[in-house]
Design a protein around this motif. Structure first.
Motif, PDB file in Angstrom:
ATOM      1  N   LEU A   1     133.096   3.209 -87.102  1.00  0.00           N
ATOM      2  CA  LEU A   1     132.775   5.015 -85.902  1.00  0.00           C
ATOM      3  C   LEU A   1     132.194   6.037 -87.837  1.00  0.00           C
ATOM      4  O   LEU A   1     131.448   6.933 -86.895  1.00  0.00           O
ATOM      5  N   VAL A   2     132.751   5.901 -88.805  1.00  0.00           N
ATOM      6  CA  VAL A   2     132.270   6.790 -89.461  1.00  0.00           C
ATOM      7  C   VAL A   2     131.590   5.874 -90.689  1.00  0.00           C
ATOM      8  O   VAL A   2     131.508   4.797 -90.694  1.00  0.00           O
ATOM      9  N   GLU A   3     130.586   6.839 -91.253  1.00  0.00           N
ATOM     10  CA  GLU A   3     129.278   6.345 -92.271  1.00  0.00           C
ATOM     11  C   GLU A   3     129.364   7.368 -93.472  1.00  0.00           C
ATOM     12  O   GLU A   3     129.105   8.535 -93.213  1.00  0.00           O
ATOM     13  N   GLU A   4     129.315   7.145 -94.218  1.00  0.00           N
ATOM     14  CA  GLU A   4     129.409   7.524 -95.508  1.00  0.00           C
ATOM     15  C   GLU A   4     127.961   7.725 -96.223  1.00  0.00           C
ATOM     16  O   GLU A   4     127.144   6.301 -96.593  1.00  0.00           O
ATOM     17  N   LEU A   5     126.855   8.076 -96.821  1.00  0.00           N
ATOM     18  CA  LEU A   5     125.449   8.702 -96.390  1.00  0.00           C
ATOM     19  C   LEU A   5     125.913  10.331 -97.618  1.00  0.00           C
ATOM     20  O   LEU A   5     126.683  10.948 -98.414  1.00  0.00           O
TER      21      LEU A   5
ATOM     22  N   ASN B   1     121.090  14.251-100.597  1.00  0.00           N
ATOM     23  CA  ASN B   1     120.600  15.789-101.738  1.00  0.00           C
ATOM     24  C   ASN B   1     121.373  15.643-102.845  1.00  0.00           C
ATOM     25  O   ASN B   1     122.690  16.400-103.749  1.00  0.00           O
ATOM     26  N   ASP B   2     122.151  14.513-103.457  1.00  0.00           N
ATOM     27  CA  ASP B   2     123.221  13.437-104.387  1.00  0.00           C
ATOM     28  C   ASP B   2     124.332  14.030-103.870  1.00  0.00           C
ATOM     29  O   ASP B   2     125.399  14.352-104.617  1.00  0.00           O
ATOM     30  N   ARG B   3     125.016  14.298-102.816  1.00  0.00           N
ATOM     31  CA  ARG B   3     126.039  15.303-102.058  1.00  0.00           C
ATOM     32  C   ARG B   3     126.087  14.390-100.772  1.00  0.00           C
ATOM     33  O   ARG B   3     126.012  13.573-100.076  1.00  0.00           O
ATOM     34  N   LYS B   4     127.300  13.219-101.761  1.00  0.00           N
ATOM     35  CA  LYS B   4     128.419  12.565-100.160  1.00  0.00           C
ATOM     36  C   LYS B   4     128.600  13.551 -99.089  1.00  0.00           C
ATOM     37  O   LYS B   4     129.395  14.393 -98.601  1.00  0.00           O
ATOM     38  N   THR B   5     128.031  12.658 -98.296  1.00  0.00           N
ATOM     39  CA  THR B   5     128.845  12.672 -96.437  1.00  0.00           C
ATOM     40  C   THR B   5     129.215  12.593 -95.442  1.00  0.00           C
ATOM     41  O   THR B   5     128.457  11.024 -95.732  1.00  0.00           O
ATOM     42  N   LEU B   6     129.948  12.034 -94.512  1.00  0.00           N
ATOM     43  CA  LEU B   6     130.154  11.688 -94.062  1.00  0.00           C
ATOM     44  C   LEU B   6     129.951  11.964 -92.345  1.00  0.00           C
ATOM     45  O   LEU B   6     129.313  13.007 -92.299  1.00  0.00           O
ATOM     46  N   VAL B   7     129.319  10.990 -91.890  1.00  0.00           N
ATOM     47  CA  VAL B   7     128.640  10.615 -90.412  1.00  0.00           C
ATOM     48  C   VAL B   7     129.220  10.363 -89.480  1.00  0.00           C
ATOM     49  O   VAL B   7     129.726   9.181 -88.916  1.00  0.00           O
ATOM     50  N   ILE B   8     129.254  10.806 -88.596  1.00  0.00           N
ATOM     51  CA  ILE B   8     129.266   9.882 -86.991  1.00  0.00           C
ATOM     52  C   ILE B   8     128.464  10.097 -86.244  1.00  0.00           C
ATOM     53  O   ILE B   8     128.029  11.067 -86.224  1.00  0.00           O
TER      54      ILE B   8
ATOM     55  N   PHE C   1     130.559   7.760 -80.541  1.00  0.00           N
ATOM     56  CA  PHE C   1     131.197   8.333 -81.102  1.00  0.00           C
ATOM     57  C   PHE C   1     132.016   8.652 -79.263  1.00  0.00           C
ATOM     58  O   PHE C   1     133.239   8.059 -78.967  1.00  0.00           O
ATOM     59  N   GLN C   2     130.806   8.830 -78.568  1.00  0.00           N
ATOM     60  CA  GLN C   2     131.157   8.338 -76.878  1.00  0.00           C
ATOM     61  C   GLN C   2     131.353   6.721 -76.480  1.00  0.00           C
ATOM     62  O   GLN C   2     132.782   6.582 -75.531  1.00  0.00           O
ATOM     63  N   GLU C   3     130.788   6.159 -77.212  1.00  0.00           N
ATOM     64  CA  GLU C   3     131.347   4.524 -77.050  1.00  0.00           C
ATOM     65  C   GLU C   3     133.248   4.949 -77.395  1.00  0.00           C
ATOM     66  O   GLU C   3     134.130   4.086 -76.372  1.00  0.00           O
ATOM     67  N   PHE C   4     133.323   5.450 -78.350  1.00  0.00           N
ATOM     68  CA  PHE C   4     134.843   4.721 -78.848  1.00  0.00           C
ATOM     69  C   PHE C   4     136.006   5.536 -78.249  1.00  0.00           C
ATOM     70  O   PHE C   4     136.742   5.669 -76.954  1.00  0.00           O
TER      71      PHE C   4
END
Length: 220
Positions: free
Chosen positions: A179-183, A186-193, A198-201
């Motif tokens: 469900l969650v992806e870490e990207l 700009n050299d900064r970590k980001t959590l993305v859903i 998410f709707q499927e989940f």
């Protein structure tokens, strides 16, 4: 107030706003028909070609009033969506083995936080505030490292170290599974859903809840 009570209150408020909006729209139609002498057109001389924003009634901007009500209704819709989604993210009504590891950690944090490690507690905190704090795009829920830092700083009353933030992001990514992806942006970590995922989940969770709830027999 529990999340369920808050959602119920939001639904009631949304219904009220939608009812008020319909009443205002009907009143506008009646006013256009029966009190044309009070109407003022601004920016146009042709009443058949006037936009709603150009119609004023006794000095009041009808278009602005309706637009404001529409925005209020949309804001309530967004709040309701967020509350429902957040409730699904932290769902505690179904067996633990059928939820994501991050949900299990969050459930444990709510019941007995002392059994968790420091970073597990932080991951649970971040997860609980994910949808309240994230940036929303048409296709994604995005939580940058700066927001993760702010969440932890607020909850722990101290600013976390950069390495702590990175470790918590990695842990949420790991426990959030597919469900969650870490990207890295700009050299900064980001959590993305992903919104579609998410709707499927959410649909899967709801189906699980419906099949695991005990059948209630109707009294004769």
């Amino acid at each position: 107030m529990s999340q369920s009570d808050h959602i119920e209150a939001l639904e009631q408020r949304l219904t009220e706003l939608e009812t008020n909006y319909e009443q205002e729209r009907n009143q506008r139609q009646q006013l256009e028909t029966f009190v044309t002498s009070l109407l003022e057109l601004r920016g146009t001389d042709d009443p058949t070609d006037a936009d709603l924003e150009q119609i004023w009634l006794a000095g009041h901007p009808i278009g602005a009033m309706v637009d404001r009500r529409q925005r209020e209704v949309q804001t309530l819709r967004d709040d309701l969506e967020e509350q429902r989604a957040n409730e699904q993210l932290t769902q505690t009504e179904i067996p633990a083995e059928q939820t994501l590891p991050i949900q299990q950690i969050t459930r444990t944090y709510q019941v007995d936080p002392d059994v968790l490690s420091a970073n597990e507690r932080r991951a649970a905190i971040v997860w609980s505030h994910f949808l309240d704090t994230c940036e929303r795009t048409p296709s994604k829920f995005v939580l940058p490292s700066s927001s993760v830092r702010d969440i932890l700083a607020t909850e722990e009353d101290s600013r976390p170290h950069n390495e702590t933030v990175r470790r918590v992001i990695a842990l949420v990514d790991d426990l959030g599974e597919t469900l969650v992806e870490e990207l890295t942006r700009n050299d900064r970590k980001t959590l993305v859903i992903d919104r579609e995922r998410f709707q499927e989940f959410s649909d899967e969770l709801q189906a699980t809840i419906e099949t695991t709830q005990p059948h209630q027999e109707v009294a004769e």
